[in-house]
Design a protein around this motif. Structure first.
Motif, short mmCIF file in Angstrom:
data_model
loop_
_atom_site.label_atom_id
_atom_site.label_comp_id
_atom_site.label_asym_id
_atom_site.label_seq_id
_atom_site.Cartn_x
_atom_site.Cartn_y
_atom_site.Cartn_z
N PHE A 35 -68.80 -32.16 -78.47
CA PHE A 35 -69.08 -33.22 -77.93
C PHE A 35 -68.78 -32.77 -76.56
O PHE A 35 -66.97 -32.52 -76.32
N PHE A 36 -68.85 -33.38 -75.10
CA PHE A 36 -68.37 -33.43 -73.99
C PHE A 36 -67.15 -34.31 -74.18
O PHE A 36 -67.38 -35.11 -74.49
N PHE A 37 -66.16 -33.58 -72.65
CA PHE A 37 -65.19 -35.33 -73.20
C PHE A 37 -64.13 -34.57 -71.06
O PHE A 37 -64.13 -33.71 -70.95
N PHE A 42 -58.27 -38.75 -73.61
CA PHE A 42 -57.11 -38.34 -74.22
C PHE A 42 -56.41 -39.97 -74.78
O PHE A 42 -55.99 -40.22 -73.45
N GLN A 43 -56.22 -40.37 -75.82
CA GLN A 43 -54.84 -41.24 -76.35
C GLN A 43 -53.21 -40.31 -75.95
O GLN A 43 -52.96 -40.45 -76.95
N VAL A 61 -62.16 -38.00 -83.13
CA VAL A 61 -62.54 -38.47 -81.73
C VAL A 61 -63.08 -39.92 -82.16
O VAL A 61 -64.68 -39.53 -83.02
N GLU A 62 -63.93 -39.95 -81.19
CA GLU A 62 -64.70 -41.23 -81.39
C GLU A 62 -65.92 -40.85 -80.36
O GLU A 62 -65.49 -40.13 -79.30
N PHE A 63 -67.49 -41.09 -81.33
CA PHE A 63 -68.63 -40.25 -79.47
C PHE A 63 -68.91 -41.26 -79.67
O PHE A 63 -69.56 -42.75 -79.62
N ARG A 74 -71.17 -37.53 -75.97
CA ARG A 74 -69.80 -37.81 -75.00
C ARG A 74 -68.98 -38.03 -76.34
O ARG A 74 -69.25 -39.53 -77.04
N ALA A 75 -67.14 -37.76 -76.30
CA ALA A 75 -66.52 -37.89 -76.84
C ALA A 75 -65.19 -38.69 -76.10
O ALA A 75 -65.30 -39.17 -75.17
N VAL A 76 -64.97 -39.80 -76.92
CA VAL A 76 -64.22 -41.38 -76.17
C VAL A 76 -63.61 -41.50 -77.23
O VAL A 76 -63.26 -40.95 -78.63
N ASN A 77 -61.95 -42.43 -76.71
CA ASN A 77 -60.75 -41.77 -77.48
C ASN A 77 -60.38 -40.90 -78.37
O ASN A 77 -60.43 -40.91 -79.64
N VAL A 78 -59.89 -40.31 -77.32
CA VAL A 78 -60.08 -39.08 -78.28
C VAL A 78 -57.99 -38.77 -78.35
O VAL A 78 -57.62 -39.27 -77.70
#
Length: 82
Positions: A35-37, A42-43, A61-63, A74-78
Motif C-alpha cells: 500500500f502506497f502511503f 501516520f498517527q 493500516v487502513e486502506f 493507498r494506506a490511510v490511518n496508519v
C-alpha cells in the motif's frame, strides 16, 4: 492498472517496506499487498514512523481502494500496532 482489492477487514497489519526523504513509501501487509502511503497518514511523529521502518516493527493500516491511483491502493490511518 490494479483492479479493485477486496480485502476484509480493512484494518490490516503490516510493516513499512520503504520510505523516502519526502515521506512517501510503501507498507507491505500480512496479505502480501503493498500500500502506497505518505507520512501524513501516520498517527504519530515522523521519528516514530522511521523507528518502525528501521526496527521492522509491525503497524496497523487502513486502506482505501482507488483504481485511479497510479501507485495502487493507498494506506490511510496508519498507526502503531496495539
Amino acid at each position: 492498472m490494479l483492479g479493485e482489492i477486496n480485502v476484509e477487514p480493512k484494518l490490516l497489519q503490516g510493516k513499512v517496506k520503504n520510505v523516502n526523504s519526502q515521506g512517501y513509501g510503501f507498507i507491505e501487509t500480512e496479505r502480501q499487498i503493498d500500500f502506497f502511503f505518505h507520512h501524513s497518514q501516520f498517527q504519530g511523529s515522523w521519528k516514530q514512523l522511521l523507528k518502525r521502518y528501521v526496527s521492522d516493527e509491525p503497524i496497523q493500516v487502513e486502506f482505501e481502494n482507488d483504481n485511479a491511483a497510479p501507485d495502487g491502493p493507498r494506506a490511510v490511518n496508519v498507526r502503531v500496532k496495539e
